[in-house]
Design a protein around this motif. Structure first.
Motif, PDB file in Angstrom:
ATOM      1  N   GLY A 138       0.779  -1.225   0.000  1.00 16.11           N
ATOM      2  CA  GLY A 138       0.000   0.000   0.000  1.00 16.11           C
ATOM      3  C   GLY A 138       0.815   1.282   0.000  1.00 16.11           C
ATOM      4  N   SER A 139       0.093   2.391   0.040  1.00 23.51           N
ATOM      5  CA  SER A 139       0.663   3.727   0.151  1.00 23.51           C
ATOM      6  C   SER A 139       0.151   4.335   1.444  1.00 23.51           C
ATOM      7  N   VAL A 140       0.938   5.220   2.039  1.00 17.60           N
ATOM      8  CA  VAL A 140       0.582   5.775   3.343  1.00 17.60           C
ATOM      9  C   VAL A 140       0.546   7.302   3.304  1.00 17.60           C
ATOM     10  N   PHE A 141      -0.491   7.858   3.906  1.00 19.13           N
ATOM     11  CA  PHE A 141      -0.534   9.291   4.204  1.00 19.13           C
ATOM     12  C   PHE A 141      -0.419   9.412   5.716  1.00 19.13           C
ATOM     13  N   MET A 142       0.571  10.156   6.169  1.00 22.03           N
ATOM     14  CA  MET A 142       0.853  10.288   7.598  1.00 22.03           C
ATOM     15  C   MET A 142       0.762  11.764   7.987  1.00 22.03           C
ATOM     16  N   TYR A 143       0.082  12.046   9.092  1.00 24.77           N
ATOM     17  CA  TYR A 143      -0.096  13.429   9.560  1.00 24.77           C
ATOM     18  C   TYR A 143       0.227  13.488  11.045  1.00 24.77           C
ATOM     19  N   LEU A 144       1.241  14.279  11.401  1.00 29.04           N
ATOM     20  CA  LEU A 144       1.680  14.355  12.795  1.00 29.04           C
ATOM     21  C   LEU A 144       0.791  15.315  13.582  1.00 29.04           C
ATOM     22  N   PRO A 162       4.272  18.855  14.631  1.00 30.01           N
ATOM     23  CA  PRO A 162       2.807  18.869  14.486  1.00 30.01           C
ATOM     24  C   PRO A 162       2.352  19.678  13.272  1.00 30.01           C
ATOM     25  N   GLY A 163       1.465  19.093  12.497  1.00 30.05           N
ATOM     26  CA  GLY A 163       0.968  19.729  11.287  1.00 30.05           C
ATOM     27  C   GLY A 163       1.679  19.269  10.033  1.00 30.05           C
ATOM     28  N   ASP A 164       2.845  18.601  10.188  1.00 27.88           N
ATOM     29  CA  ASP A 164       3.571  18.091   9.026  1.00 27.88           C
ATOM     30  C   ASP A 164       2.932  16.791   8.538  1.00 27.88           C
ATOM     31  N   SER A 165       3.013  16.563   7.242  1.00 29.57           N
ATOM     32  CA  SER A 165       2.487  15.319   6.673  1.00 29.57           C
ATOM     33  C   SER A 165       3.541  14.681   5.778  1.00 29.57           C
ATOM     34  N   LEU A 166       3.414  13.382   5.583  1.00 27.67           N
ATOM     35  CA  LEU A 166       4.343  12.616   4.769  1.00 27.67           C
ATOM     36  C   LEU A 166       3.543  11.576   3.999  1.00 27.67           C
ATOM     37  N   ILE A 184       4.077  11.136  21.177  1.00 28.91           N
ATOM     38  CA  ILE A 184       3.904  11.402  19.750  1.00 28.91           C
ATOM     39  C   ILE A 184       2.611  10.732  19.302  1.00 28.91           C
ATOM     40  N   LYS A 185       1.797  11.482  18.592  1.00 24.80           N
ATOM     41  CA  LYS A 185       0.570  10.921  18.024  1.00 24.80           C
ATOM     42  C   LYS A 185       0.482  11.330  16.564  1.00 24.80           C
ATOM     43  N   PHE A 186       0.186  10.364  15.718  1.00 25.49           N
ATOM     44  CA  PHE A 186       0.020  10.703  14.309  1.00 25.49           C
ATOM     45  C   PHE A 186      -1.052   9.851  13.657  1.00 25.49           C
ATOM     46  N   LEU A 187      -1.680  10.452  12.664  1.00 23.36           N
ATOM     47  CA  LEU A 187      -2.695   9.767  11.868  1.00 23.36           C
ATOM     48  C   LEU A 187      -1.983   9.059  10.720  1.00 23.36           C
ATOM     49  N   ASN A 188      -2.260   7.796  10.541  1.00 25.55           N
ATOM     50  CA  ASN A 188      -1.638   7.002   9.488  1.00 25.55           C
ATOM     51  C   ASN A 188      -2.754   6.370   8.657  1.00 25.55           C
TER      52      ASN A 188
END
Length: 198
Positions: A138-144, A162-166, A184-188
């Motif tokens: 898969g592909s991942v969108f990550m948002y800190l 915080p606010g950065d995405s990858l 640390i918390k991030f949306l993956n």
């Protein structure tokens, strides 16, 4: 329901469980450990050789991070609507990183045998922990959301606040390189069956 229908349902449930488990890159042993259902019973359930109890299905569904209804929905489908997952209902599930300090909360349940995406809220709390790298489909969108870290993708590292995405191809090794500020918390969000980003 006739005996034939029962057998058909058992085979269907087994196929769903097998597909979801393999899609998540988990072994029968890992699901057995998380759910408390024996490896032998899990194997029989996946092969449609037994009629699993509702208790067993509930334990397996929690380990896989899907609602128990996902095992039946497409067999006798009904019209659905939007899916609301309340904050207190997000399931904590086992994934590859669980053993090394990652906490995964699944934010939506993509029912059926073929997942198109999985959104996770991932928490890291131990600053001294050394994390392995991961590689999967898969592909991942990550948002800190909170904290600060150095994240590695292949040979490159990225300083994230915080606010950065990858966004990245998950088949290339990736993972936290250094935790600078915890928690640390991030949306993956993992997207499946899509071409990897260039």
């Amino acid at each position: 329901m006739s005996a034939k229908d029962n057998q058909s349902l058992d085979l269907y449930i087994g196929k769903i469980i097998n597909n979801v488990r393999k899609k998540q890159g988990l072994t029968i042993a890992e699901i057995s450990e998380q759910s408390g259902v024996s490896r032998g019973m899990l194997s029989k359930i996946e092969n449609g050789q037994v009629s699993p109890s509702l208790d067993s299905l509930l334990k397996i569904s929690r380990a896989l991070g899907v609602p128990i209804s996902a095992f039946f929905k497409e067999f006798d489908s009904e019209e659905g609507g939007a899916q609301l997952v309340k904050a207190e209902e997000a399931l904590e599930v086992v994934r590859r990183g669980t053993k090394v300090g990652h906490t995964y909360h699944l934010l939506a349940y993509d029912s059926g045998p073929h997942k198109t995406f999985e959104p996770f809220l991932i928490s890291l709390d131990n600053k001294s922990e050394i994390f392995p790298t991961f590689a999967h489909e898969g592909s991942v969108f990550m948002y800190l959301l909170e904290g600060e870290m150095i994240y590695r993708h292949g040979k490159q590292t990225y300083h994230m606040k915080p606010g950065d995405s990858l966004t990245y191809n998950a088949q290339i090794s990736h993972g936290p390189e250094e935790l600078l500020q915890v928690p640390i918390k991030f949306l993956n969000i993992i997207y499946y069956n899509q071409s990897a980003p260039e």
